[in-house]
Write a protein that holds these residues in place. Structure first.
Motif, mmCIF file in Angstrom:
data_model
loop_
_atom_site.group_PDB
_atom_site.id
_atom_site.type_symbol
_atom_site.label_atom_id
_atom_site.label_comp_id
_atom_site.label_asym_id
_atom_site.label_seq_id
_atom_site.Cartn_x
_atom_site.Cartn_y
_atom_site.Cartn_z
ATOM 1 N N ALA A 123 42.009 35.493 52.608
ATOM 2 C CA ALA A 123 42.781 34.504 51.882
ATOM 3 C C ALA A 123 42.282 33.075 51.852
ATOM 4 O O ALA A 123 42.764 32.187 51.339
ATOM 5 C CB ALA A 123 44.209 34.386 52.328
ATOM 6 N N GLY A 124 41.077 33.020 52.494
ATOM 7 C CA GLY A 124 40.233 31.746 52.505
ATOM 8 C C GLY A 124 39.294 31.500 51.162
ATOM 9 O O GLY A 124 39.658 32.160 50.461
ATOM 10 N N PHE A 125 38.568 30.361 51.247
ATOM 11 C CA PHE A 125 38.138 29.861 49.966
ATOM 12 C C PHE A 125 37.019 30.995 49.713
ATOM 13 O O PHE A 125 37.071 31.495 48.680
ATOM 14 C CB PHE A 125 37.692 28.743 50.257
ATOM 15 N N VAL A 126 36.045 31.069 50.461
ATOM 16 C CA VAL A 126 34.967 31.910 50.102
ATOM 17 C C VAL A 126 35.392 33.406 50.241
ATOM 18 O O VAL A 126 34.906 34.330 49.343
ATOM 19 C CB VAL A 126 33.860 31.838 51.033
ATOM 20 N N GLY A 127 36.382 33.821 51.033
ATOM 21 C CA GLY A 127 36.947 35.210 51.172
ATOM 22 C C GLY A 127 37.631 35.463 49.821
ATOM 23 O O GLY A 127 37.538 36.731 49.472
ATOM 24 N N THR A 128 38.348 34.741 48.991
ATOM 25 C CA THR A 128 38.921 35.262 48.155
ATOM 26 C C THR A 128 37.930 35.429 46.828
ATOM 27 O O THR A 128 38.121 36.323 46.131
ATOM 28 C CB THR A 128 40.036 33.801 47.564
ATOM 29 N N HIS A 129 36.977 34.594 46.695
ATOM 30 C CA HIS A 129 36.086 34.783 45.750
ATOM 31 C C HIS A 129 35.126 36.072 45.766
ATOM 32 O O HIS A 129 34.960 36.679 44.852
ATOM 33 C CB HIS A 129 34.996 33.566 45.614
ATOM 34 N N VAL A 130 34.633 36.322 47.144
ATOM 35 C CA VAL A 130 34.039 37.433 47.438
ATOM 36 C C VAL A 130 34.717 38.847 47.326
ATOM 37 O O VAL A 130 34.280 39.504 46.561
ATOM 38 C CB VAL A 130 33.546 37.392 48.968
ATOM 39 N N SER A 131 36.139 38.649 47.784
ATOM 40 C CA SER A 131 36.776 39.707 47.374
ATOM 41 C C SER A 131 37.188 40.067 46.060
ATOM 42 O O SER A 131 37.151 41.273 45.510
ATOM 43 C CB SER A 131 38.208 39.530 48.160
ATOM 44 N N ALA A 132 37.393 39.178 45.211
ATOM 45 C CA ALA A 132 37.440 39.501 43.844
ATOM 46 C C ALA A 132 36.110 40.079 43.081
ATOM 47 O O ALA A 132 36.165 40.725 42.332
ATOM 48 C CB ALA A 132 37.983 38.090 43.142
ATOM 49 N N ALA A 133 35.263 39.450 43.567
ATOM 50 C CA ALA A 133 33.738 39.890 43.081
ATOM 51 C C ALA A 133 33.683 41.338 43.331
ATOM 52 O O ALA A 133 33.148 42.121 42.563
ATOM 53 C CB ALA A 133 32.763 38.839 43.378
ATOM 54 N N LEU A 134 33.541 41.599 44.518
ATOM 55 C CA LEU A 134 33.571 43.046 45.119
ATOM 56 C C LEU A 134 34.556 44.083 44.262
ATOM 57 O O LEU A 134 34.235 45.197 43.974
ATOM 58 C CB LEU A 134 33.812 43.157 46.451
ATOM 59 N N LYS A 135 35.578 43.723 44.183
ATOM 60 C CA LYS A 135 36.638 44.372 43.492
ATOM 61 C C LYS A 135 36.290 44.649 42.048
ATOM 62 O O LYS A 135 36.498 45.938 41.563
ATOM 63 C CB LYS A 135 38.103 43.938 43.836
ATOM 64 N N ARG A 136 35.861 43.561 41.457
ATOM 65 C CA ARG A 136 35.690 43.786 39.914
ATOM 66 C C ARG A 136 34.459 44.716 39.549
ATOM 67 O O ARG A 136 34.351 45.350 38.586
ATOM 68 C CB ARG A 136 35.106 42.575 39.414
ATOM 69 N N ARG A 137 33.403 44.928 40.693
ATOM 70 C CA ARG A 137 32.549 45.917 40.296
ATOM 71 C C ARG A 137 32.528 47.282 40.658
ATOM 72 O O ARG A 137 31.709 47.949 40.863
ATOM 73 C CB ARG A 137 31.239 45.167 40.992
ATOM 74 N N GLY A 138 33.808 47.379 41.643
ATOM 75 C CA GLY A 138 34.238 48.766 41.677
ATOM 76 C C GLY A 138 34.209 49.284 43.341
ATOM 77 O O GLY A 138 34.328 50.128 43.409
ATOM 78 N N ASP A 139 33.920 48.088 44.022
ATOM 79 C CA ASP A 139 33.819 48.259 45.538
ATOM 80 C C ASP A 139 35.487 48.501 45.971
ATOM 81 O O ASP A 139 36.262 47.838 45.357
ATOM 82 C CB ASP A 139 33.296 47.081 46.285
ATOM 83 N N GLY A 140 35.465 49.118 47.249
ATOM 84 C CA GLY A 140 36.818 49.278 47.862
ATOM 85 C C GLY A 140 36.977 47.982 48.716
ATOM 86 O O GLY A 140 36.024 47.583 49.333
#
Length: 436
Positions: free
Chosen positions: A105-122
């Motif tokens: 829920a942090g700044f970098v964590g939010t962006h990284v999580s969203a990017a990983l999810k969009r490309r199909g990673d769990g």
């Protein structure tokens, strides 16, 4: 809370990055015995001072020490909870990975999580939602990720029972460890929170990872602050990092030595990323560009620091999209850990990279850009740089990350701040959130 109905300000998803293996695909930290011994003593001393000293009053420990209260009052477990954890962490692309993102829920964590999810990673998030800065911003990021299909477990990285449960439910292939107590100046107010999160928390996570079967590969956030009082620029991964200028920097440097130890003894694959002044939409309110924007809009004066003899204070501002690409490239090139059941089976990968923009900008120029974007004149208050842990300048040498990760920042400060201001004005448009 104003709902954001689109994700325009979340970075586009980089494709999965793969590289040919070569004998130069890792940076080995050749620490001397004396250096390791020194940092071991520092680590043990900090733990003793902040965790084993007696409370100074009859106040309960959980209340007198803010760093400990986050271990309490979390609810997790049960069939429904496990189902959400598995669903969020399920890999949905061929050759994808399952990633535990701490500090999601942090700044970098939010962006990284969203990017990983969009490309199909769990992706499964973990965050304690502490109140170092306005938790409502973290809750807004959480809502953003929930719409993207990312579940954030509420808990503390020092809660080993929770961590072990997560690894029992999901066989994570990778961990993106971004949870930390951030900020240089806050260390003077609450030093124990830095030891709790940045040292004890890292050890708790590595203890669980070393015993996991299979062991995950770990990418974690170090900091450009480890370069401390160095005067040689740009900062290179080969430069000395034994002159920290703040407790925050010291805890991040201690983390790098701890990573070396767990790699050496247990075969954990570890990659440290030294971030340089990350900024952008959904950023941290304690960062200068963020509160400068807030105060300029409110007509308040802003403090701009200068070094001795009117020396320029400059930062290597790095846009969040560039940082995300570096994080994903580090995950994609991370080799498997070599241990099993807490025992090392062979040499494991150990790396550290600078992720910066390579173009330091004076803070006064940052203010000028904000003035143009906001169409308002800032009330500048020029002050001498205080002795609170801040350094005069930062400048990243990114040649190693370019060579081994394909890292190449593309966003200049003018363009990045334009995107940030657009997000800020929209997010705080109702006038009710401007107190952050």
């Amino acid at each position: 809370m104003k709902q954001i109905s689109h994700l325009d300000d979340i970075p586009s998803t980089p494709g999965k990055f793969k590289m040919d293996k070569s004998p130069y695909n890792r940076l080995r930290w050749h620490s001397s015995l004396a250096k390791l011994t020194f940092w071991s003593f520092i680590f043990l001393a900090l733990i003793f001072i902040f965790f084993f000293r007696s409370p100074s009053s009859s106040t309960p420990q959980s209340l007198s020490d803010p760093s400990r209260r986050y271990l309490q009052n979390y609810s997790w477990g049960g069939a429904a909870w496990e189902k959400r954890v598995r669903s969020s962490a399920r890999i949905r692309s061929r050759n994808g990975m399952s990633v535990l993102v701490t500090g999601a829920a942090g700044f970098v964590g939010t962006h990284v999580s969203a990017a990983l999810k969009r490309r199909g990673d769990g992706v499964l998030g973990l965050d304690n939602f502490n109140d170092y800065y306005d938790p409502s911003l973290k809750r807004a990021r959480q809502a953003l990720l929930e719409r993207a299909g990312v579940f954030i477990v509420e808990g503390d990285i020092n809660d080993e029972a929770l961590l072990r449960k997560l690894f029992e439910v999901v066989a994570f292939t990778h961990v993106m460890h971004l949870a930390a107590q951030a900020g240089v100046r806050y260390a003077m107010e609450n030093p124990s929170s830095y030891v709790h999160s940045n040292i004890a928390g890292l050890v708790s996570l590595l203890e669980v990872c070393k015993s996991a079967n299979p062991q995950p590969a770990i990418v974690w956030a170090s900091s450009s602050s480890v370069y401390g009082l160095n005067t040689k620029v740009p900062f290179s991964e080969k430069d000395r990092t034994d002159q920290p200028a703040s407790l925050y920097a010291a805890t991040k440097k201690a983390g790098e030595e701890i990573a070396h130890t767990y790699n050496h003894i247990y075969g954990l694959s570890l990659t440290g990323l030294r971030f340089f002044t990350v900024y952008g939409p959904w950023g941290r309110p304690d960062m200068a560009y963020f509160f400068f924007t807030r105060d300029i809009l409110k007509g308040k004066s802003i403090s701009i620091f200068e070094a001795a003899n009117h020396g320029t204070v400059a930062r290597d501002f790095t846009y969040i999209d560039d940082i995300v690409r570096g994080c994903l490239a580090a995950l994609d090139t991370a080799e498997k850990s070599t241990g099993s059941g807490g025992k090392k089976k062979g040499p494991a990968q150990l790396r550290v990279y600078n992720l910066g923009n390579t173009s330091p900008v004076p803070v006064s120029d940052l203010v000028s850009i904000l003035e143009r974007l906001l169409k308002l004149k800032a009330k500048r208050n020029i002050l001498r740089l205080p002795r609170n842990g801040d350094v005069q300048y930062t400048h990243a040498n990114i040649s190693l990350a370019q060579r081994e990760l394909g890292y190449k920042p593309t966003t200049d400060l003018q363009s990045g701040l334009k995107k940030f201001v657009r997000w800020y004005l929209r997010f705080y448009a109702d006038g009710k959130k401007s107190g952050v």
